[in-house]
Design a protein around this motif. Structure first.
Motif, mmCIF file in Angstrom:
data_model
loop_
_atom_site.group_PDB
_atom_site.id
_atom_site.type_symbol
_atom_site.label_atom_id
_atom_site.label_comp_id
_atom_site.label_asym_id
_atom_site.label_seq_id
_atom_site.Cartn_x
_atom_site.Cartn_y
_atom_site.Cartn_z
ATOM 1 N N GLU A 13 15.502 3.428 -29.688
ATOM 2 C CA GLU A 13 15.503 2.646 -30.795
ATOM 3 C C GLU A 13 14.420 3.424 -31.801
ATOM 4 N N ALA A 14 13.334 3.515 -31.369
ATOM 5 C CA ALA A 14 12.336 3.976 -32.256
ATOM 6 C C ALA A 14 12.644 5.425 -32.561
ATOM 7 N N VAL A 15 13.178 6.415 -31.779
ATOM 8 C CA VAL A 15 13.482 7.864 -32.195
ATOM 9 C C VAL A 15 14.611 7.677 -32.946
ATOM 10 N N ALA A 16 15.723 6.820 -33.044
ATOM 11 C CA ALA A 16 16.827 6.857 -33.724
ATOM 12 C C ALA A 16 16.127 6.382 -35.314
ATOM 13 N N ALA A 17 15.294 5.496 -35.271
ATOM 14 C CA ALA A 17 15.018 5.053 -36.644
ATOM 15 C C ALA A 17 14.070 6.367 -37.282
ATOM 16 N N LEU A 22 14.057 10.820 -41.144
ATOM 17 C CA LEU A 22 13.738 12.029 -41.518
ATOM 18 C C LEU A 22 14.995 12.939 -41.838
ATOM 19 N N GLY A 23 16.261 12.137 -41.462
ATOM 20 C CA GLY A 23 17.567 13.083 -41.706
ATOM 21 C C GLY A 23 17.859 14.181 -41.043
ATOM 22 N N ALA A 24 17.426 13.764 -39.737
ATOM 23 C CA ALA A 24 17.508 15.063 -38.694
ATOM 24 C C ALA A 24 18.192 14.556 -37.469
ATOM 25 N N SER A 25 18.461 15.688 -36.587
ATOM 26 C CA SER A 25 19.029 15.447 -35.310
ATOM 27 C C SER A 25 17.919 15.624 -34.264
ATOM 28 N N GLU A 26 18.321 15.317 -33.108
ATOM 29 C CA GLU A 26 17.187 15.313 -32.024
ATOM 30 C C GLU A 26 16.844 16.663 -31.629
ATOM 31 N N ASP A 27 17.593 17.683 -31.549
ATOM 32 C CA ASP A 27 17.371 18.932 -31.432
ATOM 33 C C ASP A 27 16.322 19.540 -32.541
ATOM 34 N N GLN A 28 16.243 18.996 -33.705
ATOM 35 C CA GLN A 28 15.297 19.493 -34.812
ATOM 36 C C GLN A 28 14.134 19.191 -34.582
ATOM 37 N N VAL A 29 13.637 18.066 -33.843
ATOM 38 C CA VAL A 29 12.533 17.485 -33.724
ATOM 39 C C VAL A 29 11.627 17.532 -32.586
ATOM 40 N N GLU A 57 9.701 23.163 -38.530
ATOM 41 C CA GLU A 57 9.442 23.868 -39.725
ATOM 42 C C GLU A 57 10.688 24.856 -39.957
ATOM 43 N N GLY A 58 11.154 24.814 -41.051
ATOM 44 C CA GLY A 58 12.283 25.482 -41.175
ATOM 45 C C GLY A 58 13.795 24.662 -40.725
ATOM 46 N N ALA A 59 13.735 23.542 -40.193
ATOM 47 C CA ALA A 59 14.798 22.703 -39.782
ATOM 48 C C ALA A 59 15.464 22.594 -41.055
#
Length: 65
Positions: A13-17, A22-29, A57-59
């Protein structure tokens, strides 16, 4: 790099929020667990997890895509 700190009842839940913010996917963070609380004796009270999610950076975000 851009990062946010959020809390949730579960890690998912925390990661999804944070990903939504951030407007990102899990593989970018990168996800770092800052704090976990389980209430009194793990049964009473509110369980909560706090995470810091940092976008690499750069994602490319969904806002810029």
């Amino acid at each position: 790099m851009r990062s946010v700190e959020v809390s949730g009842k579960t890690l998912e839940e925390a990661v999804a929020a944070a990903l939504a913010e951030l407007g990102a996917s899990e593989d970018q963070v990168e996800v770092e667990v800052l704090e976990e609380s389980h209430g009194f004796l793990g049964i009473l009270g509110r369980s909560e997890i706090r995470v810091r999610v940092t976008m690499e950076e750069g994602a490319e975000t969904s806002e810029t895509a």
